[in-house]
Design a protein around this motif. Structure first.
Motif, short mmCIF file in Angstrom:
data_model
loop_
_atom_site.label_atom_id
_atom_site.label_comp_id
_atom_site.label_asym_id
_atom_site.label_seq_id
_atom_site.Cartn_x
_atom_site.Cartn_y
_atom_site.Cartn_z
N GLU A 11 44.81 -94.11 -72.93
CA GLU A 11 44.28 -95.17 -71.87
C GLU A 11 44.89 -96.46 -72.23
N GLU A 12 45.38 -96.87 -73.38
CA GLU A 12 46.20 -98.23 -73.37
C GLU A 12 47.47 -98.07 -72.54
N LEU A 13 48.21 -97.01 -72.21
CA LEU A 13 49.31 -96.79 -71.51
C LEU A 13 49.18 -96.35 -70.15
N GLY A 14 47.93 -96.56 -69.67
CA GLY A 14 47.49 -96.36 -68.37
C GLY A 14 47.37 -94.86 -67.91
N ILE A 15 47.14 -94.07 -68.92
CA ILE A 15 46.86 -92.55 -68.45
C ILE A 15 45.33 -92.21 -68.66
N LYS A 16 44.97 -91.81 -67.58
CA LYS A 16 43.48 -91.23 -67.47
C LYS A 16 43.49 -89.71 -67.95
N GLN A 17 42.56 -89.56 -68.72
CA GLN A 17 42.69 -88.27 -69.44
C GLN A 17 41.40 -87.54 -68.46
N VAL A 18 41.67 -86.11 -68.30
CA VAL A 18 40.45 -85.43 -67.74
C VAL A 18 39.42 -85.12 -68.50
N GLU A 24 38.93 -78.15 -71.26
CA GLU A 24 38.72 -76.80 -71.72
C GLU A 24 39.13 -75.96 -70.92
N ALA A 25 39.09 -75.95 -69.72
CA ALA A 25 39.53 -74.86 -68.49
C ALA A 25 41.10 -75.02 -68.71
N ARG A 26 41.77 -76.01 -68.81
CA ARG A 26 43.23 -76.11 -69.16
C ARG A 26 43.65 -75.33 -70.21
N SER A 27 43.04 -75.34 -71.17
CA SER A 27 43.37 -74.81 -72.44
C SER A 27 43.13 -73.55 -72.25
N VAL A 60 49.09 -78.01 -73.11
CA VAL A 60 48.26 -78.28 -72.22
C VAL A 60 48.46 -79.75 -72.08
N ASP A 61 48.29 -80.01 -70.52
CA ASP A 61 48.44 -81.41 -70.30
C ASP A 61 47.00 -82.14 -70.11
N PHE A 62 46.70 -83.04 -70.71
CA PHE A 62 45.33 -83.68 -70.53
C PHE A 62 45.24 -84.73 -69.71
N ALA A 63 46.28 -85.20 -69.08
CA ALA A 63 46.28 -86.47 -68.14
C ALA A 63 45.82 -85.76 -66.79
N PRO A 126 64.66 -79.62 -65.65
CA PRO A 126 64.89 -78.34 -65.11
C PRO A 126 64.64 -77.06 -65.84
N LEU A 127 64.38 -77.39 -67.33
CA LEU A 127 64.01 -76.31 -68.16
C LEU A 127 62.63 -76.39 -68.60
N VAL A 128 61.74 -76.98 -67.75
CA VAL A 128 60.34 -76.86 -67.88
C VAL A 128 59.81 -76.40 -66.40
N LEU A 129 58.69 -75.37 -66.83
CA LEU A 129 57.89 -75.07 -65.98
C LEU A 129 56.42 -75.74 -65.89
N LEU A 130 55.92 -75.94 -64.87
CA LEU A 130 54.62 -76.51 -64.69
C LEU A 130 53.65 -75.46 -64.41
N ILE A 131 52.43 -75.20 -64.93
CA ILE A 131 51.46 -74.27 -64.74
C ILE A 131 50.35 -75.04 -63.79
N LEU A 132 50.06 -74.83 -62.76
CA LEU A 132 49.36 -75.28 -61.83
C LEU A 132 47.73 -74.66 -61.81
N SER A 133 47.98 -73.43 -61.57
CA SER A 133 46.50 -72.65 -61.62
C SER A 133 47.04 -71.48 -61.74
N ASP A 134 45.78 -70.51 -61.66
CA ASP A 134 45.54 -69.16 -62.06
C ASP A 134 44.60 -68.55 -60.71
N SER A 135 45.38 -67.73 -59.85
CA SER A 135 44.58 -67.46 -58.85
C SER A 135 43.42 -66.18 -59.28
N SER A 136 43.50 -65.93 -60.30
CA SER A 136 42.41 -64.82 -60.82
C SER A 136 40.96 -65.42 -61.34
#
Length: 137
Positions: A11-18, A24-27, A60-63, A126-136
């Protein structure tokens, strides 16, 4: 080297947490990604500070504006230890790491997409993959 961000909260860095339910859903999603990679026979785990084992590391990204999670392939620590800072390309061991990690990233990307996850390559690393969602889900 001094990290000027040490001790500052997101929060002090201006990053809003979910919200807690989103966290929990992201975890849960990160655990599903890990389990899917295990089914495919790949070593995968949630990132832990004291774990230097090779394989897929999932975090997990909590931002609020971040992806659900991100992951990367980590080679054996001996590869990183062999990095040669005197060479512009890091030397043969580093080139090997980049090539091996790239091949593994391609495989992980295909496996997760085939399993129904929405996965993208990170524009910043380029060596990082972002997980956006799970269609199932």
């Amino acid at each position: 080297m001094v990290n000027i961000f040490d001790g500052l909260t997101p929060e002090e860095l201006g990053i809003k947490q979910v919200a807690a339910e989103v966290a929990e859903a992201r975890s849960k999603l990160a655990d599903q990604v890990r389990d899917e990679l295990h089914k495919a026979g790949l070593p995968a785990c949630r990132r832990a500070a004291d774990d230097s084992s090779p394989g897929v590391k999932i975090e997990v990204d909590f931002a609020e504006d971040g992806p659900a999670a991100w992951l990367n392939w980590e080679c054996d620590p001996s590869v990183h230890a062999a990095f040669d800072p005197s060479r512009p390309d890091g030397g043969p061991a580093f080139r090997y790491f980049v090539q091996a990690a790239g091949h593994m990233q391609t495989a992980v990307l295909a496996i997760l997409r085939d399993a129904g996850f929405t996965v993208e390559q990170d524009d910043l690393d380029p060596l990082v993959l972002l997980i956006l969602s799970d269609s199932s889900a």
